[in-house]
Motif scaffolding. Structure first.
Motif, short mmCIF file in Angstrom:
data_model
loop_
_atom_site.label_atom_id
_atom_site.label_comp_id
_atom_site.label_asym_id
_atom_site.label_seq_id
_atom_site.Cartn_x
_atom_site.Cartn_y
_atom_site.Cartn_z
N SER A 198 122.91 22.23 172.54
CA SER A 198 123.37 23.13 173.59
C SER A 198 124.85 23.46 173.43
O SER A 198 125.61 22.71 172.81
CB SER A 198 123.13 22.49 174.96
N LYS A 238 121.04 30.81 178.51
CA LYS A 238 121.35 30.64 179.93
C LYS A 238 122.86 30.60 180.14
O LYS A 238 123.59 30.04 179.33
CB LYS A 238 120.72 29.35 180.47
N GLU A 252 119.96 20.15 175.98
CA GLU A 252 119.24 21.42 175.91
C GLU A 252 118.53 21.75 177.21
O GLU A 252 118.20 22.92 177.49
CB GLU A 252 118.23 21.41 174.75
N HIS A 253 118.28 20.74 178.05
CA HIS A 253 117.65 20.97 179.35
C HIS A 253 118.68 21.37 180.41
O HIS A 253 118.33 22.03 181.39
CB HIS A 253 116.90 19.73 179.80
N PRO A 286 120.06 25.55 178.29
CA PRO A 286 119.31 26.07 177.15
C PRO A 286 120.00 27.31 176.57
O PRO A 286 120.80 27.96 177.23
CB PRO A 286 117.94 26.43 177.76
N ASP A 307 114.95 24.99 169.37
CA ASP A 307 113.81 24.45 170.13
C ASP A 307 113.87 22.94 170.39
O ASP A 307 112.86 22.33 170.72
CB ASP A 307 112.51 24.77 169.39
N GLY A 308 115.03 22.35 170.23
CA GLY A 308 115.15 20.92 170.49
C GLY A 308 114.83 20.02 169.32
O GLY A 308 114.99 18.80 169.41
#
Length: 229
Positions: free
Chosen positions: A43, A162, A155-156, A159, A125-126
């Motif tokens: 992120s 955002k 990442e949560h 993301p 995508d993590g």
């Protein structure tokens, strides 16, 4: 002084109180001397929280675009990145890559901590992706210790795409230093550079517990962008 004030008196205390990051292995970061912190990259906020939890200043090499924006937003972004101790670099490749390498080596020559993302870009995508060998060349040319760092859950919080973060706790795992002194003098050997990079990414995988994909993250992003047109 500006960095210290923003980190310890303004931005730092607010972010730490809101997101309450948990940290493991911070004692592995030396109290003095040059060192490379090589982290996975999930992120935009990775470059914010890692410097916040490390007692010493951490310098990241950031896209030059962040420092050239126009208007109020451009000014705010530039000030923010300067406050975070980040240096602008050109990521267009070729001579620009060489200039970036030299900038990183200069930071290390000054005895500072340099933060690097071996993947070269944020994971789309993590998952953990193949590392770029530039980090290996920098480590071998400088001869400084390299410490793997795993960012957990960032990442949560924010993301890709955002603009505003979600409030939730994140984690940071600082691994033990990796000794690459057996490769001294071999920074020009591309097979050695690949071996060093792969070993480093393997350590990151063990710390982060991410699924590994043996392709470059930038290639995945390009393919997805092409399919979305």
């Amino acid at each position: 002084m500006f960095y210290w004030i923003m980190k310890n008196l303004v931005i730092g205390p607010i972010l730490l109180s809101i997101f309450r990051p948990w940290v493991v292995g911070l004692e592995n970061v030396p109290k003095e001397g040059a060192v490379v912190l090589a982290s996975n990259h999930l992120s935009f906020i990775d470059s914010i929280f890692l410097p916040l939890v490390v007692d010493r200043p951490v310098v990241f090499l950031a896209k030059s675009d962040y420092f050239t924006g126009k208007g109020l937003k451009g000014w705010a972004t530039r000030v923010f990145f300067q406050a975070a101790g980040q240096l602008p670099i050109d990521r267009s490749g070729g001579k620009a890559s060489e200039a970036s390498l030299n900038t990183g080596l200069r930071v290390l020559a000054e005895g500072s901590i340099l933060g690097i993302y071996p993947e070269g870009t944020r994971s789309p995508d993590g998952k953990l992706y193949r590392g770029r060998t530039g980090v290996a060349r920098m480590v071998l040319e400088s001869g400084v210790p390299v410490i793997p760092v795993a960012m957990i859950g960032t990442e949560h919080v924010m993301p890709i795409g955002k603009r505003l973060p979600k409030v939730r706790r994140i984690g940071i795992i600082v691994g033990e230093p990796i000794d690459f002194s057996r490769f001294d003098g071999l920074e020009g050997d591309r097979f050695v550079l690949r071996s060093v990079t792969d070993e480093l990414v393997y350590r990151l995988r063990a710390l982060s517990d991410q699924d590994y994909v043996d392709v470059y993250a930038s290639s995945v992003k390009e393919q997805r962008a092409a399919h979305s047109r």
